[in-house]
Design a protein around this motif. Structure first.
Motif, short mmCIF file in Angstrom:
data_model
loop_
_atom_site.label_atom_id
_atom_site.label_comp_id
_atom_site.label_asym_id
_atom_site.label_seq_id
_atom_site.Cartn_x
_atom_site.Cartn_y
_atom_site.Cartn_z
N TYR A 116 0.83 -1.20 0.00
CA TYR A 116 0.00 0.00 0.00
C TYR A 116 0.87 1.25 0.00
O TYR A 116 1.97 1.27 0.57
CB TYR A 116 -0.89 0.04 1.25
N ARG A 117 0.36 2.27 -0.62
CA ARG A 117 0.94 3.61 -0.47
C ARG A 117 0.24 4.26 0.71
O ARG A 117 -0.99 4.29 0.78
CB ARG A 117 0.71 4.45 -1.73
N TYR A 118 1.01 4.79 1.65
CA TYR A 118 0.39 5.31 2.87
C TYR A 118 0.99 6.66 3.27
O TYR A 118 2.06 7.07 2.79
CB TYR A 118 0.53 4.31 4.01
N LYS A 119 0.28 7.30 4.14
CA LYS A 119 0.71 8.59 4.69
C LYS A 119 0.34 8.64 6.16
O LYS A 119 -0.71 8.11 6.56
CB LYS A 119 0.00 9.73 3.94
N ILE A 120 1.17 9.26 6.97
CA ILE A 120 0.87 9.47 8.39
C ILE A 120 0.37 10.90 8.56
O ILE A 120 1.10 11.86 8.29
CB ILE A 120 2.10 9.22 9.27
N GLN A 121 -0.89 11.03 8.95
CA GLN A 121 -1.51 12.35 9.14
C GLN A 121 -1.63 12.59 10.64
O GLN A 121 -2.49 12.05 11.31
CB GLN A 121 -2.89 12.38 8.48
N LEU A 122 -0.72 13.41 11.16
CA LEU A 122 -0.67 13.66 12.60
C LEU A 122 -1.06 15.11 12.87
O LEU A 122 -0.45 16.03 12.34
CB LEU A 122 0.74 13.38 13.13
N LYS A 123 -2.08 15.29 13.68
CA LYS A 123 -2.56 16.63 14.03
C LYS A 123 -2.58 16.77 15.54
O LYS A 123 -3.29 16.03 16.23
CB LYS A 123 -3.97 16.85 13.47
N ILE A 124 -1.80 17.69 16.05
CA ILE A 124 -1.70 17.92 17.50
C ILE A 124 -2.22 19.31 17.82
O ILE A 124 -1.75 20.30 17.27
CB ILE A 124 -0.24 17.77 17.98
N ARG A 125 -3.20 19.38 18.72
CA ARG A 125 -3.80 20.66 19.08
C ARG A 125 -3.51 20.97 20.56
O ARG A 125 -3.76 20.14 21.42
CB ARG A 125 -5.32 20.62 18.87
N ASN A 126 -3.04 22.18 20.80
CA ASN A 126 -2.88 22.69 22.17
C ASN A 126 -2.10 21.73 23.07
O ASN A 126 -2.49 21.45 24.20
CB ASN A 126 -4.26 22.96 22.80
N ASN A 127 -1.01 21.21 22.56
CA ASN A 127 -0.18 20.31 23.36
C ASN A 127 1.27 20.51 22.97
O ASN A 127 1.67 20.18 21.85
CB ASN A 127 -0.61 18.85 23.14
N SER A 128 2.05 21.06 23.89
CA SER A 128 3.44 21.38 23.60
C SER A 128 4.38 20.23 23.92
O SER A 128 5.58 20.30 23.61
CB SER A 128 3.86 22.62 24.39
N ARG A 129 3.87 19.17 24.54
CA ARG A 129 4.75 18.06 24.95
C ARG A 129 4.86 16.98 23.88
O ARG A 129 5.77 16.15 23.95
CB ARG A 129 4.23 17.45 26.25
N LEU A 130 3.95 16.97 22.93
CA LEU A 130 4.03 16.01 21.83
C LEU A 130 4.67 16.68 20.63
O LEU A 130 4.27 17.77 20.23
CB LEU A 130 2.62 15.51 21.47
N LYS A 131 5.67 16.03 20.05
CA LYS A 131 6.40 16.59 18.93
C LYS A 131 6.22 15.70 17.69
O LYS A 131 6.49 14.50 17.74
CB LYS A 131 7.89 16.70 19.26
N SER A 132 5.76 16.31 16.61
CA SER A 132 5.51 15.54 15.39
C SER A 132 6.78 14.88 14.87
O SER A 132 6.75 13.72 14.43
CB SER A 132 4.94 16.46 14.31
N ASP A 133 7.89 15.60 14.89
CA ASP A 133 9.13 15.05 14.35
C ASP A 133 9.65 13.87 15.15
O ASP A 133 10.47 13.08 14.66
CB ASP A 133 10.20 16.14 14.24
N GLN A 134 9.19 13.73 16.39
CA GLN A 134 9.58 12.58 17.20
C GLN A 134 8.59 11.42 17.06
O GLN A 134 8.98 10.25 17.08
CB GLN A 134 9.69 12.99 18.68
N LEU A 135 7.32 11.74 16.91
CA LEU A 135 6.30 10.70 16.84
C LEU A 135 6.23 10.02 15.48
O LEU A 135 6.05 8.80 15.40
CB LEU A 135 4.92 11.30 17.18
N ILE A 136 6.34 10.78 14.40
CA ILE A 136 6.15 10.22 13.06
C ILE A 136 7.14 9.08 12.76
O ILE A 136 6.72 8.02 12.26
CB ILE A 136 6.22 11.33 12.00
N PRO A 137 8.44 9.20 13.05
CA PRO A 137 9.34 8.07 12.79
C PRO A 137 8.96 6.82 13.59
O PRO A 137 9.08 5.69 13.07
CB PRO A 137 10.72 8.60 13.22
N GLU A 138 8.49 7.00 14.81
CA GLU A 138 8.10 5.85 15.62
C GLU A 138 6.82 5.21 15.09
O GLU A 138 6.66 3.99 15.11
CB GLU A 138 7.90 6.28 17.08
N LEU A 139 5.91 6.04 14.59
CA LEU A 139 4.69 5.50 14.00
C LEU A 139 4.99 4.74 12.71
O LEU A 139 4.38 3.71 12.41
CB LEU A 139 3.70 6.64 13.71
N ALA A 140 5.95 5.24 11.93
CA ALA A 140 6.32 4.57 10.68
C ALA A 140 6.88 3.19 10.95
O ALA A 140 6.71 2.26 10.13
CB ALA A 140 7.32 5.43 9.91
N LYS A 141 7.54 3.01 12.08
CA LYS A 141 8.10 1.70 12.43
C LYS A 141 7.00 0.67 12.71
O LYS A 141 7.26 -0.54 12.66
CB LYS A 141 8.99 1.82 13.66
#
Length: 296
Positions: free
Chosen positions: A187-212
C-alpha cells in the motif's frame, strides 16, 4: 435564590464535565460554532440509519432483549399484583423508572466542553471507519448532505491518553491489523498527525516511531500526495471526568499531557473524500457537475 429543579441540576452536571469517559471507537466531528447540540442530533439520525443497514443484527438484539424484559415484567406484574399491596406496587414502579433506558443503543455523545467539536461513541459491532465512509459515499452519490452543521469527521478506532508511550503502544496494535489484508499487497500510505494545544508532543519525534509500526515485509511505501491508506492520529484537548480507583476526578486537575486525548485510525480514500470533510465532498461533486454542464 430558589432551589434548582432536577432538569437544571442535570444540565449543570452535564456542563461541568459529566461522568462519561472518552474511550474505544467513536467519531470526532467539527461543526459550526454554537451548533454542537444540533450536530449531535443530526449525527444520531444519520448514524442510526446507516447502522441499521450495515449492522442490522445489533439493532435487532437490543429490540429483542428490550421486548423480552417488558414481557417478563408484565408477566410478573400480573402474577404478583393481587398479592402485593399498593405501597409495594408503587415501590416497584419507582425502581423500574430508575433503571437505565436504551442500554443497548449503539451511539452516545460525550460532552467534551470544547467549542466546535463533538464526540459520538460507537458500540461494537459498529466500525467508525466504515460508518463514516458509508455516509461520505451517500453524500457523494446524492450530492447533498443530511447534516447541515457538521463539517469534518474523524473516525476513531482506538482512543488513548495523549502521551508518546500510549500512542505508540496502541499504534503497534492497530496499524499492522489495518495493513493486513487478503490478499496481501503493498500500500501507499501517509501518516496524518494533528496535535492541538499540546506542547509536549512533537511531530518530528512521533512520526518516525509510527512509521516503524507499519509492517516492513510487504513493500508498503510512503506517498504524501496520493496515499491509499492514511494513518490518522489526532490529538484533542478536552475536558471530561476520569475514574481512578473507583473515584471520579475532573481531568483538568492533572498535568497538561493528561488533559489531551488521542484518537487513531487507518482510513482509505483520504483524497477522494476531501479529508473526510462532508461539506467539501458535496461541493466538489456539485462543482464538477456544473463544469460538465457548462462544457456541453
Amino acid at each position: 435564590m430558589p432551589p434548582l429543579t432536577k432538569k437544571q441540576q442535570a444540565k449543570r452536571r452535564y456542563k461541568q464535565g459529566g461522568c462519561e469517559n472518552i474511550d474505544g471507537p467513536g467519531v470526532w466531528c467539527t461543526c459550526v460554532k454554537g451548533k454542537e447540540k444540533q450536530v449531535i442530533g443530526e449525527l444520531y439520525d444519520v448514524f442510526e440509519s446507516i447502522a441499521d443497514d450495515l449492522w442490522p443484527a445489533s439493532s435487532a438484539l437490543g429490540t429483542r432483549e428490550h421486548n423480552a424484559d417488558e414481557r417478563n415484567a408484565n408477566a410478573n406484574t400480573d402474577e404478583e399484583q393481587e398479592e402485593e399491596d399498593l405501597e409495594k406496587q408503587l415501590a416497584k414502579e419507582l425502581e423500574s423508572l430508575k433503571k437505565p433506558k436504551n442500554k443497548h443503543r449503539r451511539f452516545r455523545s460525550v460532552y467534551v466542553d470544547t467549542k466546535c467539536l463533538v464526540y459520538i461513541s460507537c458500540k461494537p459491532p459498529v466500525d467508525p471507519v466504515k460508518l463514516c465512509i458509508a455516509y461520505l459515499e451517500e453524500v457523494e452519490t446524492k450530492k447533498t448532505a443530511r447534516t447541515r452543521n457538521a463539517l469534518r469527521m474523524c473516525p476513531v478506532s482506538i482512543s488513548c491518553v495523549a502521551n508518546p508511550e500510549e500512542i505508540i503502544s496502541n499504534a503497534k496494535t492497530l496499524i499492522p491489523l489495518s495493513f493486513n489484508t487478503e490478499p496481501e499487497r503493498p500500500y501507499r500510505y501517509k501518516i496524518q498527525l494533528k496535535i492541538r494545544n499540546n506542547s509536549r508532543l512533537k511531530s518530528d519525534q512521533l512520526i518516525p516511531e509510527l512509521a516503524k509500526c507499519v509492517p516492513q515485509d510487504h513493500g508498503h511505501t510512503v506517498d504524501l500526495n496520493n496515499p491509499e491508506l492514511v494513518i490518522l492520529i489526532e490529538v484533542y484537548k478536552v475536558r471530561y471526568n476520569v475514574m481512578i480507583q473507583g473515584k471520579s476526578f475532573d481531568i483538568t486537575q492533572f498535568p497538561v499531557d493528561r488533559q489531551a486525548v488521542c484518537g487513531m485510525s487507518v482510513v482509505p480514500d483520504w483524497i477522494r473524500f476531501k479529508r473526510y470533510n462532508i461539506i467539501e465532498v458535496a461541493q466538489s461533486v456539485n462543482t464538477a457537475d456544473a463544469l460538465k454542464a457548462s462544457e456541453t
